[in-house]
Scaffold this active site. Structure first.
Site, mmCIF file in Angstrom:
data_model
loop_
_atom_site.group_PDB
_atom_site.id
_atom_site.type_symbol
_atom_site.label_atom_id
_atom_site.label_comp_id
_atom_site.label_asym_id
_atom_site.label_seq_id
_atom_site.Cartn_x
_atom_site.Cartn_y
_atom_site.Cartn_z
ATOM 1 N N ASP A 104 0.681 -1.251 -0.204
ATOM 2 C CA ASP A 104 0.077 -0.132 -0.062
ATOM 3 C C ASP A 104 0.769 1.412 -0.168
ATOM 4 N N CYS A 162 -21.773 -5.272 -17.201
ATOM 5 C CA CYS A 162 -22.309 -4.760 -15.730
ATOM 6 C C CYS A 162 -21.977 -3.571 -15.620
ATOM 7 N N CYS A 165 -21.378 -1.379 -9.764
ATOM 8 C CA CYS A 165 -20.584 -0.497 -8.955
ATOM 9 C C CYS A 165 -20.763 1.209 -9.301
ATOM 10 N N CYS A 169 -22.376 3.709 -6.330
ATOM 11 C CA CYS A 169 -21.549 4.812 -5.836
ATOM 12 C C CYS A 169 -22.509 5.913 -5.088
ATOM 13 N N CYS A 185 -14.772 10.749 -3.832
ATOM 14 C CA CYS A 185 -14.932 9.225 -2.921
ATOM 15 C C CYS A 185 -14.810 9.222 -1.533
ATOM 16 N N CYS A 215 -19.027 -0.015 -3.642
ATOM 17 C CA CYS A 215 -18.482 -0.547 -5.043
ATOM 18 C C CYS A 215 -18.085 -1.970 -5.074
ATOM 19 N N CYS A 219 -20.675 -5.742 -6.369
ATOM 20 C CA CYS A 219 -20.123 -6.450 -7.448
ATOM 21 C C CYS A 219 -20.464 -7.883 -7.330
HETATM 22 C C1 B12 Z 1 -4.396 6.148 -3.744
HETATM 23 C C2 B12 Z 1 -5.206 4.949 -3.426
HETATM 24 C C3 B12 Z 1 -6.294 4.989 -3.167
HETATM 25 C C4 B12 Z 1 -7.200 6.245 -3.687
HETATM 26 C C5 B12 Z 1 -7.494 6.366 -4.942
HETATM 27 C C6 B12 Z 1 -8.311 5.019 -5.560
HETATM 28 C C7 B12 Z 1 -7.999 4.915 -7.095
HETATM 29 N N1 B12 Z 1 -9.025 4.239 -7.583
HETATM 30 O O1 B12 Z 1 -7.055 5.212 -7.693
HETATM 31 C C8 B12 Z 1 -8.554 6.150 -2.605
HETATM 32 C C9 B12 Z 1 -8.219 6.748 -1.218
HETATM 33 C C10 B12 Z 1 -9.676 6.611 -3.162
HETATM 34 C C11 B12 Z 1 -8.559 4.810 -2.190
HETATM 35 C C12 B12 Z 1 -9.553 3.967 -1.881
HETATM 36 C C13 B12 Z 1 -9.701 2.621 -1.911
HETATM 37 N N2 B12 Z 1 -8.702 1.725 -1.953
HETATM 38 CO CO1 B12 Z 1 -6.749 2.300 -2.444
HETATM 39 N N3 B12 Z 1 -4.979 2.478 -3.021
HETATM 40 C C14 B12 Z 1 -4.292 3.565 -3.367
HETATM 41 C C15 B12 Z 1 -2.982 3.349 -3.822
HETATM 42 C C16 B12 Z 1 -1.949 3.836 -2.715
HETATM 43 C C17 B12 Z 1 -2.298 3.788 -4.916
HETATM 44 C C18 B12 Z 1 -3.533 3.757 -6.247
HETATM 45 C C19 B12 Z 1 -3.210 4.616 -7.420
HETATM 46 O O2 B12 Z 1 -2.064 4.781 -7.666
HETATM 47 N N4 B12 Z 1 -4.333 5.042 -8.122
HETATM 48 C C20 B12 Z 1 -4.180 5.869 -9.261
HETATM 49 C C21 B12 Z 1 -4.641 5.008 -10.373
HETATM 50 C C22 B12 Z 1 -4.743 6.006 -11.784
HETATM 51 O O3 B12 Z 1 -3.736 4.014 -10.413
HETATM 52 P P1 B12 Z 1 -4.426 2.457 -10.131
HETATM 53 O O4 B12 Z 1 -5.402 2.436 -9.068
HETATM 54 O O5 B12 Z 1 -3.110 1.738 -10.066
HETATM 55 O O6 B12 Z 1 -5.081 2.129 -11.568
HETATM 56 C C23 B12 Z 1 -4.401 1.733 -12.795
HETATM 57 C C24 B12 Z 1 -5.127 0.651 -13.620
HETATM 58 O O7 B12 Z 1 -6.616 1.274 -13.255
HETATM 59 C C25 B12 Z 1 -4.880 0.803 -14.806
HETATM 60 N N5 B12 Z 1 -5.599 0.959 -15.812
HETATM 61 C C26 B12 Z 1 -6.600 1.792 -16.194
HETATM 62 N N6 B12 Z 1 -7.347 1.533 -17.343
HETATM 63 C C27 B12 Z 1 -6.939 -0.028 -17.377
HETATM 64 C C28 B12 Z 1 -7.627 -0.766 -18.290
HETATM 65 C C29 B12 Z 1 -7.133 -2.149 -18.120
HETATM 66 C C30 B12 Z 1 -7.846 -3.119 -19.155
HETATM 67 C C31 B12 Z 1 -6.147 -2.243 -17.213
HETATM 68 C C32 B12 Z 1 -5.698 -3.994 -17.141
HETATM 69 C C33 B12 Z 1 -5.720 -1.711 -16.551
HETATM 70 C C34 B12 Z 1 -6.272 -0.563 -16.451
HETATM 71 O O8 B12 Z 1 -4.135 2.198 -14.900
HETATM 72 C C35 B12 Z 1 -4.191 2.789 -13.552
HETATM 73 C C36 B12 Z 1 -2.700 3.483 -13.477
HETATM 74 O O9 B12 Z 1 -1.444 2.496 -13.775
HETATM 75 C C37 B12 Z 1 -3.019 1.671 -3.875
HETATM 76 C C38 B12 Z 1 -1.661 1.091 -3.578
HETATM 77 C C39 B12 Z 1 -0.745 1.100 -4.557
HETATM 78 N N7 B12 Z 1 0.439 1.222 -3.997
HETATM 79 O O10 B12 Z 1 -0.772 0.854 -5.551
HETATM 80 C C40 B12 Z 1 -4.254 1.501 -3.000
HETATM 81 C C41 B12 Z 1 -4.977 0.233 -3.222
HETATM 82 C C42 B12 Z 1 -5.382 0.476 -4.679
HETATM 83 N N8 B12 Z 1 -6.446 0.511 -2.631
HETATM 84 C C43 B12 Z 1 -6.797 -0.617 -1.978
HETATM 85 C C44 B12 Z 1 -8.141 -0.490 -1.286
HETATM 86 C C45 B12 Z 1 -8.542 -1.815 -0.732
HETATM 87 C C46 B12 Z 1 -8.988 0.578 -1.400
HETATM 88 C C47 B12 Z 1 -10.396 0.524 -0.792
HETATM 89 C C48 B12 Z 1 -11.241 -0.665 -0.831
HETATM 90 C C49 B12 Z 1 -10.405 1.057 0.626
HETATM 91 C C50 B12 Z 1 -11.589 1.198 1.291
HETATM 92 N N9 B12 Z 1 -12.230 0.104 1.766
HETATM 93 O O11 B12 Z 1 -11.907 2.182 1.646
HETATM 94 C C51 B12 Z 1 -10.946 1.703 -1.541
HETATM 95 C C52 B12 Z 1 -11.524 1.458 -3.015
HETATM 96 C C53 B12 Z 1 -11.965 2.642 -3.813
HETATM 97 C C54 B12 Z 1 -11.810 2.371 -5.426
HETATM 98 N N10 B12 Z 1 -12.910 1.797 -6.003
HETATM 99 O O12 B12 Z 1 -10.665 2.466 -5.881
HETATM 100 C C55 B12 Z 1 -6.297 -1.830 -2.424
HETATM 101 C C56 B12 Z 1 -6.795 -2.442 -3.510
HETATM 102 C C57 B12 Z 1 -6.809 -4.071 -3.670
HETATM 103 C C58 B12 Z 1 -7.530 -4.618 -4.686
HETATM 104 N N11 B12 Z 1 -7.997 -5.894 -4.912
HETATM 105 O O13 B12 Z 1 -7.815 -4.103 -5.788
HETATM 106 C C59 B12 Z 1 -4.707 -1.147 -2.900
HETATM 107 C C60 B12 Z 1 -4.078 -2.117 -4.090
HETATM 108 C C61 B12 Z 1 -3.789 -1.238 -1.317
HETATM 109 C C62 B12 Z 1 -3.394 -2.585 -1.138
HETATM 110 N N12 B12 Z 1 -1.904 -2.934 -0.968
HETATM 111 O O14 B12 Z 1 -4.014 -3.641 -1.124
HETATM 112 N N13 B12 Z 1 -7.219 4.053 -2.752
HETATM 113 S S1 SF4 Z 2 -15.525 3.425 -2.070
HETATM 114 FE FE1 SF4 Z 2 -15.790 5.546 -3.158
HETATM 115 S S2 SF4 Z 2 -16.003 4.833 -5.502
HETATM 116 FE FE2 SF4 Z 2 -16.398 2.994 -4.095
HETATM 117 S S3 SF4 Z 2 -18.548 3.130 -3.779
HETATM 118 FE FE3 SF4 Z 2 -17.683 4.157 -2.099
HETATM 119 S S4 SF4 Z 2 -17.521 6.346 -2.475
HETATM 120 FE FE4 SF4 Z 2 -18.104 5.295 -4.110
HETATM 121 S S1 SF4 Z 3 -16.593 -4.374 -11.075
HETATM 122 FE FE1 SF4 Z 3 -18.243 -5.714 -10.440
HETATM 123 S S2 SF4 Z 3 -19.847 -4.572 -10.098
HETATM 124 FE FE2 SF4 Z 3 -18.391 -3.252 -11.406
HETATM 125 S S3 SF4 Z 3 -18.910 -3.535 -13.530
HETATM 126 FE FE3 SF4 Z 3 -17.357 -4.950 -12.907
HETATM 127 S S4 SF4 Z 3 -18.653 -6.919 -12.374
HETATM 128 FE FE4 SF4 Z 3 -19.982 -5.120 -12.401
#
Ligand code: B12
Ligand code: SF4
Ligand code: SF4
Length: 297
Positions: A104, A162, A165, A169, A185, A215, A219
């Site tokens: 993380d 689907c 999510c 939200c 969020c 979200c 799912c």
């Molecule tokens: C910043 C962060 C947050 C932020 C921003 C979330 C976000 N969606 O980016 C906030 C505070 C909102 C957050 C919330 C949560 N988080 Co968080 N977060 C992080 C963190 C530190 C960095 C993520 C990041 O860089 N975000 C910026 C986006 C742009 O990057 P990304 O998420 O890596 O997404 C990449 C892919 O989506 C890809 N991509 C885009 N399009 C496509 C298309 C395809 C086909 C593919 C393959 C890829 C792809 O490009 C992006 C950039 O590389 C990571 C840990 C880490 N070091 O990575 C944990 C992490 C993502 N979080 C995690 C968790 C558990 C959560 C929460 C569930 C916590 C909670 N219960 O409240 C929520 C879920 C919200 C959600 N739906 O994302 C877990 C996710 C585990 C998993 N199974 O996915 C992580 C990995 C931490 C961990 N070590 O477990 N988080």
């Molecule tokens: S974790 Fe964030 S993105 Fe997911 S349902 Fe809750 S408010 Fe929406």
């Molecule tokens: S992440 Fe889960 S809820 Fe969201 S579109 Fe995919 S299957 Fe449906």
């Protein structure tokens, strides 16, 4: 063979799944740039500072060739210890190898690496979804220069048509599939946001004290496959699972530290948790300077 042995050791240590990703330039570097440029990171300025490493994880640990990626279906304090044990096992198996563990907090694109390690796909909610255990998992990563054979990436997108999510939200925080504007969020607002809430932000927080899982709850992959953990290391603590919100609003810093030291509540800290609690009960809370020293929130 080493890869098979590492996966076996990972299972023995209690990881739900283990995969191996090659370290290369992040294929979705452009998505990260766009996400940051759109301002979706809010006050999470560390994401901008770490962007170069997230776009090319080889820069995180020079010489590292692969990432051993793990999924665990609960919280990271315990996960950190297990990951260190896995790293020790890798070094024992490959003499001379070096390792670095990340859960993380580091500049590692964890979901990307998990998808490249074949552990699942990135859902429209941006979560890494494992086809057999769903998305209620934490990702842990061991970077290493041990010559390990990578797994194949998980190429399929099993979201199909689907969009549950996105529609469920509570704050409509998704700008589109796989595009979360973190500023709206609840998870960001209650855990990562620094500073007080505006009236709009307080209304968005509504009655969510810490984080949000809507979200993920909706799912179908979780409805079908998510399992409650039986791991005693992750047993819920009642004071965290059901904290007294009214008490949190007035709690002083000393009391907060005594009760919540070592829990996830330390991330937003005393100020952040009081702010969240105040938004939940929607009552103004006493001026902070009466009860605590200032910090940089
Ligand atoms: C910043 C962060 C947050 C932020 C921003 C979330 C976000 N969606 O980016 C906030 C505070 C909102 C957050 C919330 C949560 N988080 Co968080 N977060 C992080 C963190 C530190 C960095 C993520 C990041 O860089 N975000 C910026 C986006 C742009 O990057 P990304 O998420 O890596 O997404 C990449 C892919 O989506 C890809 N991509 C885009 N399009 C496509 C298309 C395809 C086909 C593919 C393959 C890829 C792809 O490009 C992006 C950039 O590389 C990571 C840990 C880490 N070091 O990575 C944990 C992490 C993502 N979080 C995690 C968790 C558990 C959560 C929460 C569930 C916590 C909670 N219960 O409240 C929520 C879920 C919200 C959600 N739906 O994302 C877990 C996710 C585990 C998993 N199974 O996915 C992580 C990995 C931490 C961990 N070590 O477990 N988080
Ligand atoms: S974790 Fe964030 S993105 Fe997911 S349902 Fe809750 S408010 Fe929406
Ligand atoms: S992440 Fe889960 S809820 Fe969201 S579109 Fe995919 S299957 Fe449906």
């Amino acid at each position: 063979m080493k890869t098979v042995e590492i996966k076996r050791l990972g299972a023995e240590l209690g990881f739900s799944a283990v995969g191996i990703a090659p370290l290369e330039r992040n294929p979705h570097a452009a998505e990260l740039d766009r996400w940051l440029a759109d301002g979706h990171a809010g006050t999470m300025t560390y994401l901008k500072r770490q962007a170069e490493k997230r776009k090319d994880p080889r820069l995180v640990m020079p010489g590292a060739k692969t990432a051993v990626v793990t999924l665990t279906n609960d919280y990271h304090d315990v996960l950190g210890e297990r990951l260190e044990q896995l790293a020790t096992a890798i070094r024992a198996l490959v003499p001379g190898a070096t390792t670095r563990c990340y859960v993380d907090a580091g500049p590692v694109p964890e979901r990307e690496l998990a998808q490249l390690a074949g552990l699942g796909w990135i859902g429209k909610n941006m979560m890494l979804i494992h086809p057999e255990i769903g998305s209620f998992t934490f990702i842990g990563v061991v970077l290493t220069d041990a010559g390990l054979e990578p797994d194949l990436p998980f190429e399929a997108d099993r979201c199909g048509t689907c969009r549950r999510c996105l529609d469920a939200c509570p704050t409509q925080a998704f700008a589109g599939p796989r595009d979360l504007d973190a500023r709206a969020c609840i998870s960001y607002l209650t855990i990562e946001h620094r500073g007080e809430f505006t009236a709009t932000q307080a209304a968005q927080v509504d009655d969510w004290l810490f984080g949000c899982d809507v979200c993920q709850d909706v799912c179908p992959w979780n409805v079908s496959f998510a399992r409650e953990t039986l791991d005693p290391g992750f047993a819920p603590r009642p004071d965290i699972a059901r904290p007294d919100v009214g008490q949190l609003v007035t709690m002083d810093e000393h009391d907060f530290e005594r009760r919540y030291d070592g829990t996830p509540f330390t991330r937003p800290g005393h100020r952040g948790m009081r702010r969240n609690a105040a938004a939940v009960v929607l009552t103004p809370y006493p001026p902070l300077h009466d009860v605590e020293r200032g910090d940089d929130l």
